[in-house]
Design a protein around this motif. Sequence first.
Motif, PDB file in Angstrom:
ATOM      1  N   VAL A  41       0.839  -1.199   0.000  1.00 35.28           N
ATOM      2  CA  VAL A  41       0.000   0.000   0.000  1.00 35.28           C
ATOM      3  C   VAL A  41       0.873   1.247   0.000  1.00 35.28           C
ATOM      4  O   VAL A  41       0.644   2.195  -0.775  1.00 35.28           O
ATOM      5  CB  VAL A  41      -0.939   0.012   1.227  1.00 35.28           C
ATOM      6  N   LYS A  68       2.683   1.668  -3.323  1.00 32.76           N
ATOM      7  CA  LYS A  68       1.786   2.200  -4.356  1.00 32.76           C
ATOM      8  C   LYS A  68       1.568   3.700  -4.173  1.00 32.76           C
ATOM      9  O   LYS A  68       1.514   4.452  -5.149  1.00 32.76           O
ATOM     10  CB  LYS A  68       0.452   1.462  -4.330  1.00 32.76           C
ATOM     11  N   TRP A 102      -4.920   3.559  -7.142  1.00 25.85           N
ATOM     12  CA  TRP A 102      -3.988   3.277  -6.045  1.00 25.85           C
ATOM     13  C   TRP A 102      -4.160   4.253  -4.893  1.00 25.85           C
ATOM     14  O   TRP A 102      -3.999   3.881  -3.729  1.00 25.85           O
ATOM     15  CB  TRP A 102      -2.549   3.291  -6.565  1.00 25.85           C
ATOM     16  N   GLU A 148      -7.047   3.069  -2.912  1.00 23.94           N
ATOM     17  CA  GLU A 148      -6.657   1.876  -2.160  1.00 23.94           C
ATOM     18  C   GLU A 148      -5.987   2.300  -0.850  1.00 23.94           C
ATOM     19  O   GLU A 148      -6.206   1.690   0.199  1.00 23.94           O
ATOM     20  CB  GLU A 148      -5.689   1.019  -2.984  1.00 23.94           C
ATOM     21  N   LYS A 177      -8.583   3.597   1.621  1.00 25.26           N
ATOM     22  CA  LYS A 177      -9.316   2.481   2.221  1.00 25.26           C
ATOM     23  C   LYS A 177      -8.474   1.744   3.255  1.00 25.26           C
ATOM     24  O   LYS A 177      -8.974   1.295   4.292  1.00 25.26           O
ATOM     25  CB  LYS A 177      -9.757   1.509   1.123  1.00 25.26           C
TER      26      LYS A 177
END
Length: 304
Positions: free
Chosen positions: A11, A14, A243, A246, A249
Amino acid sequence: METMKQAPLSVYAKLVCVALFWGGTFIAGRIVSTEIPHMIAAAGRFLVACVFLLLLAWRVEGGLPKLSRQQLQATFGLGATGIFLYNICFLAALERMPAGRSALFVSLSPIVTALSMAILFRERLGAIKWLGIAIAFLGAAVVITRGDLFSVVHDISSSMGAGELFMLGAVGSWTAYTILGKHALKGLSPIAATTYASLWGLALLCMGAVNQLPLLDTSKLTWQVVSAIVFLGIFGTVIGFVWYYEGVKAIGPARTAVFNNLVPVFGVTLSSLMLKEPVLISMIVGGLLVIAGVSLTNRSTSND
Protein backbone atom coordinates in the motif's frame (compact mmCIF):
# COMPACT_ATOMS: atom_id res chain seq x y z
CA MET A 1 -9.46 2.00 13.17
CA GLU A 2 -6.67 0.20 11.34
CA THR A 3 -3.14 1.08 12.35
CA MET A 4 -0.26 1.63 10.00
CA LYS A 5 1.25 -1.74 11.02
CA GLN A 6 -1.80 -3.60 9.75
CA ALA A 7 -1.56 -2.20 6.23
CA PRO A 8 0.65 -4.20 3.83
CA LEU A 9 3.87 -2.66 2.61
CA SER A 10 2.53 -2.71 -0.94
CA VAL A 11 0.00 0.00 0.00
CA TYR A 12 2.79 2.41 0.92
CA ALA A 13 4.81 1.44 -2.15
CA LYS A 14 1.79 2.20 -4.36
CA LEU A 15 1.24 5.58 -2.67
CA VAL A 16 4.87 6.53 -3.31
CA CYS A 17 4.35 5.50 -6.95
CA VAL A 18 1.21 7.65 -7.12
CA ALA A 19 3.24 10.65 -5.95
CA LEU A 20 5.85 9.77 -8.58
CA PHE A 21 3.20 9.52 -11.31
CA TRP A 22 1.60 12.81 -10.29
CA GLY A 23 5.00 14.48 -10.13
CA GLY A 24 5.64 13.10 -13.61
CA THR A 25 2.50 14.75 -14.96
CA PHE A 26 4.30 18.10 -14.82
CA ILE A 27 7.08 16.81 -17.05
CA ALA A 28 4.63 15.15 -19.45
CA GLY A 29 2.44 18.26 -19.41
CA ARG A 30 5.43 20.47 -20.19
CA ILE A 31 6.37 18.28 -23.17
CA VAL A 32 2.82 18.29 -24.54
CA SER A 33 1.92 21.93 -23.84
CA THR A 34 4.83 23.30 -25.85
CA GLU A 35 4.01 21.24 -28.96
CA ILE A 36 0.25 21.01 -29.49
CA PRO A 37 -2.82 23.14 -28.59
CA HIS A 38 -3.95 22.76 -24.98
CA MET A 39 -7.54 21.68 -25.61
CA ILE A 40 -6.41 18.95 -27.99
CA ALA A 41 -3.76 17.75 -25.54
CA ALA A 42 -6.19 17.66 -22.62
CA ALA A 43 -8.89 15.97 -24.73
CA GLY A 44 -6.36 13.32 -25.73
CA ARG A 45 -5.44 12.74 -22.10
CA PHE A 46 -9.02 12.20 -21.01
CA LEU A 47 -9.98 10.18 -24.05
CA VAL A 48 -7.33 7.68 -22.95
CA ALA A 49 -8.40 8.00 -19.29
CA CYS A 50 -12.12 7.54 -20.01
CA VAL A 51 -11.55 4.34 -21.98
CA PHE A 52 -9.70 2.79 -19.05
CA LEU A 53 -12.06 4.23 -16.43
CA LEU A 54 -15.07 2.73 -18.25
CA LEU A 55 -13.32 -0.64 -18.39
CA LEU A 56 -12.47 -0.34 -14.70
CA ALA A 57 -16.05 0.59 -13.75
CA TRP A 58 -17.39 -2.36 -15.74
CA ARG A 59 -14.91 -4.83 -14.24
CA VAL A 60 -15.08 -3.67 -10.60
CA GLU A 61 -18.66 -2.43 -10.28
CA GLY A 62 -20.46 -4.01 -13.22
CA GLY A 63 -20.87 -0.70 -15.04
CA LEU A 64 -21.98 2.83 -14.23
CA PRO A 65 -25.11 3.58 -12.19
CA LYS A 66 -27.94 5.75 -13.48
CA LEU A 67 -27.63 9.28 -12.11
CA SER A 68 -30.24 11.29 -10.29
CA ARG A 69 -30.74 14.93 -11.30
CA GLN A 70 -28.65 16.10 -8.35
CA GLN A 71 -25.85 13.63 -9.21
CA LEU A 72 -26.00 14.72 -12.85
CA GLN A 73 -25.46 18.34 -11.84
CA ALA A 74 -22.76 17.41 -9.33
CA THR A 75 -20.73 15.28 -11.75
CA PHE A 76 -21.01 18.02 -14.38
CA GLY A 77 -19.61 20.46 -11.81
CA LEU A 78 -16.75 18.07 -11.10
CA GLY A 79 -16.00 17.69 -14.79
CA ALA A 80 -16.18 21.43 -15.44
CA THR A 81 -13.83 22.32 -12.57
CA GLY A 82 -11.42 19.44 -11.91
CA ILE A 83 -11.14 18.23 -15.52
CA PHE A 84 -11.96 21.07 -17.93
CA LEU A 85 -10.78 24.23 -16.15
CA TYR A 86 -7.94 22.56 -14.26
CA ASN A 87 -6.36 21.07 -17.38
CA ILE A 88 -6.68 24.29 -19.37
CA CYS A 89 -4.91 26.24 -16.61
CA PHE A 90 -2.44 23.39 -15.97
CA LEU A 91 -1.24 23.16 -19.58
CA ALA A 92 -1.34 26.93 -20.15
CA ALA A 93 0.90 27.38 -17.10
CA LEU A 94 3.33 24.66 -18.18
CA GLU A 95 3.71 26.34 -21.56
CA ARG A 96 4.86 29.50 -19.81
CA MET A 97 6.84 28.38 -16.76
CA PRO A 98 9.16 25.53 -15.69
CA ALA A 99 7.59 22.24 -14.60
CA GLY A 100 9.37 22.31 -11.23
CA ARG A 101 7.92 25.67 -10.21
CA SER A 102 4.47 24.56 -11.35
CA ALA A 103 4.65 21.44 -9.16
CA LEU A 104 5.34 23.58 -6.10
CA PHE A 105 2.26 25.68 -6.79
CA VAL A 106 -0.07 22.67 -6.87
CA SER A 107 1.08 21.60 -3.42
CA LEU A 108 -0.91 24.59 -2.13
CA SER A 109 -4.22 22.92 -3.06
CA PRO A 110 -4.92 21.35 0.39
CA ILE A 111 -4.29 24.70 2.09
CA VAL A 112 -6.55 26.65 -0.28
CA THR A 113 -9.21 23.95 0.18
CA ALA A 114 -9.04 24.20 3.98
CA LEU A 115 -9.27 27.99 3.81
CA SER A 116 -12.19 27.85 1.36
CA MET A 117 -14.08 25.39 3.58
CA ALA A 118 -13.66 27.77 6.50
CA ILE A 119 -14.99 30.72 4.49
CA LEU A 120 -17.80 28.99 2.60
CA PHE A 121 -18.96 26.41 5.15
CA ARG A 122 -17.66 27.97 8.36
CA GLU A 123 -15.56 24.95 9.23
CA ARG A 124 -13.52 25.61 12.34
CA LEU A 125 -9.81 26.26 11.92
CA GLY A 126 -7.79 25.89 15.09
CA ALA A 127 -4.56 27.69 15.89
CA ILE A 128 -2.39 24.88 14.49
CA LYS A 129 -4.28 24.90 11.18
CA TRP A 130 -3.89 28.66 10.88
CA LEU A 131 -0.17 28.31 11.58
CA GLY A 132 0.11 25.63 8.89
CA ILE A 133 -1.76 27.82 6.39
CA ALA A 134 0.48 30.79 7.16
CA ILE A 135 3.67 28.72 6.75
CA ALA A 136 2.44 27.24 3.46
CA PHE A 137 1.56 30.64 2.01
CA LEU A 138 4.92 32.01 3.12
CA GLY A 139 6.58 29.13 1.25
CA ALA A 140 4.48 29.86 -1.84
CA ALA A 141 5.49 33.52 -1.67
CA VAL A 142 9.16 32.50 -1.56
CA VAL A 143 8.69 30.33 -4.65
CA ILE A 144 6.67 32.95 -6.56
CA THR A 145 9.11 35.80 -5.85
CA ARG A 146 12.19 33.59 -6.26
CA GLY A 147 13.21 34.49 -2.73
CA ASP A 148 12.79 38.25 -3.12
CA LEU A 149 9.70 38.79 -0.95
CA PHE A 150 10.09 42.56 -0.92
CA SER A 151 9.72 42.75 -4.71
CA VAL A 152 5.98 42.18 -4.26
CA VAL A 153 5.70 45.43 -2.33
CA HIS A 154 7.25 47.43 -5.18
CA ASP A 155 5.96 45.58 -8.28
CA ILE A 156 3.92 42.39 -8.01
CA SER A 157 3.98 41.98 -11.82
CA SER A 158 7.72 41.32 -11.63
CA SER A 159 6.96 38.05 -9.81
CA MET A 160 3.48 37.13 -11.05
CA GLY A 161 3.59 36.36 -14.74
CA ALA A 162 0.93 34.67 -16.87
CA GLY A 163 2.26 31.22 -15.95
CA GLU A 164 1.91 31.88 -12.24
CA LEU A 165 -1.61 33.24 -12.71
CA PHE A 166 -2.66 30.18 -14.71
CA MET A 167 -1.18 27.93 -12.02
CA LEU A 168 -3.16 29.74 -9.34
CA GLY A 169 -6.20 29.20 -11.56
CA ALA A 170 -5.40 25.48 -11.58
CA VAL A 171 -5.21 25.47 -7.78
CA GLY A 172 -8.55 27.25 -7.57
CA SER A 173 -10.15 24.80 -10.03
CA TRP A 174 -8.90 21.81 -8.05
CA THR A 175 -10.16 23.37 -4.82
CA ALA A 176 -13.63 23.72 -6.35
CA TYR A 177 -13.45 20.10 -7.53
CA THR A 178 -12.48 18.90 -4.05
CA ILE A 179 -15.26 20.85 -2.31
CA LEU A 180 -17.88 19.70 -4.82
CA GLY A 181 -16.76 16.11 -4.42
CA LYS A 182 -17.05 16.34 -0.65
CA HIS A 183 -20.42 18.07 -0.41
CA ALA A 184 -22.36 17.49 -3.61
CA LEU A 185 -22.01 13.77 -4.30
CA LYS A 186 -24.14 11.23 -2.51
CA GLY A 187 -24.59 7.56 -3.31
CA LEU A 188 -21.79 7.36 -5.89
CA SER A 189 -18.60 5.33 -5.54
CA PRO A 190 -15.27 7.07 -6.20
CA ILE A 191 -14.89 5.11 -9.46
CA ALA A 192 -18.35 6.10 -10.72
CA ALA A 193 -17.95 9.75 -9.68
CA THR A 194 -14.52 10.06 -11.30
CA THR A 195 -15.66 8.31 -14.49
CA TYR A 196 -18.70 10.54 -14.91
CA ALA A 197 -16.64 13.66 -14.12
CA SER A 198 -14.04 12.61 -16.68
CA LEU A 199 -16.73 11.99 -19.31
CA TRP A 200 -18.22 15.46 -18.71
CA GLY A 201 -14.75 16.99 -18.80
CA LEU A 202 -13.92 15.15 -22.01
CA ALA A 203 -17.11 16.42 -23.65
CA LEU A 204 -16.26 20.03 -22.73
CA LEU A 205 -12.65 19.64 -23.84
CA CYS A 206 -13.68 18.11 -27.17
CA MET A 207 -15.83 21.15 -27.95
CA GLY A 208 -12.80 23.35 -27.43
CA ALA A 209 -10.49 20.93 -29.26
CA VAL A 210 -12.61 21.11 -32.41
CA ASN A 211 -11.99 24.85 -32.59
CA GLN A 212 -8.25 24.30 -32.19
CA LEU A 213 -7.91 21.66 -34.93
CA PRO A 214 -6.75 24.25 -37.52
CA LEU A 215 -3.88 25.11 -35.15
CA LEU A 216 -2.66 21.50 -34.88
CA ASP A 217 0.62 20.73 -36.64
CA THR A 218 0.53 16.93 -37.04
CA SER A 219 4.29 16.83 -37.54
CA LYS A 220 4.59 17.67 -33.84
CA LEU A 221 2.72 14.51 -32.83
CA THR A 222 6.01 12.74 -32.18
CA TRP A 223 6.35 9.57 -30.14
CA GLN A 224 7.43 11.70 -27.18
CA VAL A 225 4.26 13.81 -27.32
CA VAL A 226 1.97 10.79 -27.82
CA SER A 227 3.74 8.91 -24.99
CA ALA A 228 3.30 11.93 -22.72
CA ILE A 229 -0.45 12.05 -23.45
CA VAL A 230 -0.78 8.31 -22.76
CA PHE A 231 1.19 8.72 -19.53
CA LEU A 232 -1.09 11.56 -18.43
CA GLY A 233 -4.18 9.47 -19.19
CA ILE A 234 -3.16 6.08 -17.76
CA PHE A 235 -0.61 6.72 -15.02
CA GLY A 236 -1.45 10.31 -14.11
CA THR A 237 -5.20 9.71 -14.03
CA VAL A 238 -6.42 6.09 -13.89
CA ILE A 239 -3.70 4.19 -12.02
CA GLY A 240 -3.01 7.17 -9.78
CA PHE A 241 -6.67 7.37 -8.84
CA VAL A 242 -7.10 3.63 -8.18
CA TRP A 243 -3.99 3.28 -6.05
CA TYR A 244 -4.69 6.49 -4.14
CA TYR A 245 -8.13 5.25 -3.10
CA GLU A 246 -6.66 1.88 -2.16
CA GLY A 247 -4.52 3.88 0.27
CA VAL A 248 -7.53 5.79 1.59
CA LYS A 249 -9.32 2.48 2.22
CA ALA A 250 -6.30 0.84 3.88
CA ILE A 251 -4.84 3.62 6.06
CA GLY A 252 -7.43 6.42 5.99
CA PRO A 253 -7.60 9.76 4.15
CA ALA A 254 -5.42 11.76 6.56
CA ARG A 255 -2.41 9.41 6.36
CA THR A 256 -2.88 8.94 2.63
CA ALA A 257 -2.90 12.70 2.06
CA VAL A 258 0.58 12.94 3.62
CA PHE A 259 1.98 11.20 0.53
CA ASN A 260 0.80 14.18 -1.57
CA ASN A 261 3.73 16.06 -0.08
CA LEU A 262 6.02 13.91 -2.24
CA VAL A 263 4.42 15.18 -5.46
CA PRO A 264 6.32 18.51 -5.61
CA VAL A 265 9.52 16.70 -4.55
CA PHE A 266 9.23 14.30 -7.47
CA GLY A 267 8.08 17.12 -9.77
CA VAL A 268 11.12 19.27 -9.05
CA THR A 269 13.53 16.30 -9.17
CA LEU A 270 12.19 14.93 -12.45
CA SER A 271 12.10 18.36 -14.07
CA SER A 272 15.77 18.79 -13.19
CA LEU A 273 16.80 15.31 -14.39
CA MET A 274 14.63 15.04 -17.53
CA LEU A 275 14.15 18.64 -18.65
CA LYS A 276 17.43 20.03 -17.29
CA GLU A 277 15.56 22.79 -15.44
CA PRO A 278 17.55 24.65 -12.76
CA VAL A 279 16.63 24.05 -9.13
CA LEU A 280 16.76 27.41 -7.35
CA ILE A 281 17.46 27.80 -3.64
CA SER A 282 14.17 29.67 -3.35
CA MET A 283 12.36 26.62 -4.76
CA ILE A 284 13.93 24.34 -2.15
CA VAL A 285 13.30 26.68 0.78
CA GLY A 286 9.80 27.64 -0.38
CA GLY A 287 8.90 24.04 -1.20
CA LEU A 288 9.97 22.83 2.24
CA LEU A 289 7.89 25.57 3.88
CA VAL A 290 4.83 24.62 1.80
CA ILE A 291 5.24 20.92 2.65
CA ALA A 292 5.69 21.75 6.34
CA GLY A 293 2.58 23.93 6.32
CA VAL A 294 0.48 21.29 4.55
CA SER A 295 1.74 18.56 6.91
CA LEU A 296 0.89 20.70 9.94
CA THR A 297 -2.60 21.40 8.63
CA ASN A 298 -3.25 17.73 7.77
CA ARG A 299 -1.95 16.61 11.14
CA SER A 300 -4.26 19.06 12.86
CA THR A 301 -7.18 17.81 10.74
CA SER A 302 -6.56 14.19 11.66
CA ASN A 303 -6.40 15.07 15.37
CA ASP A 304 -9.58 17.16 15.47
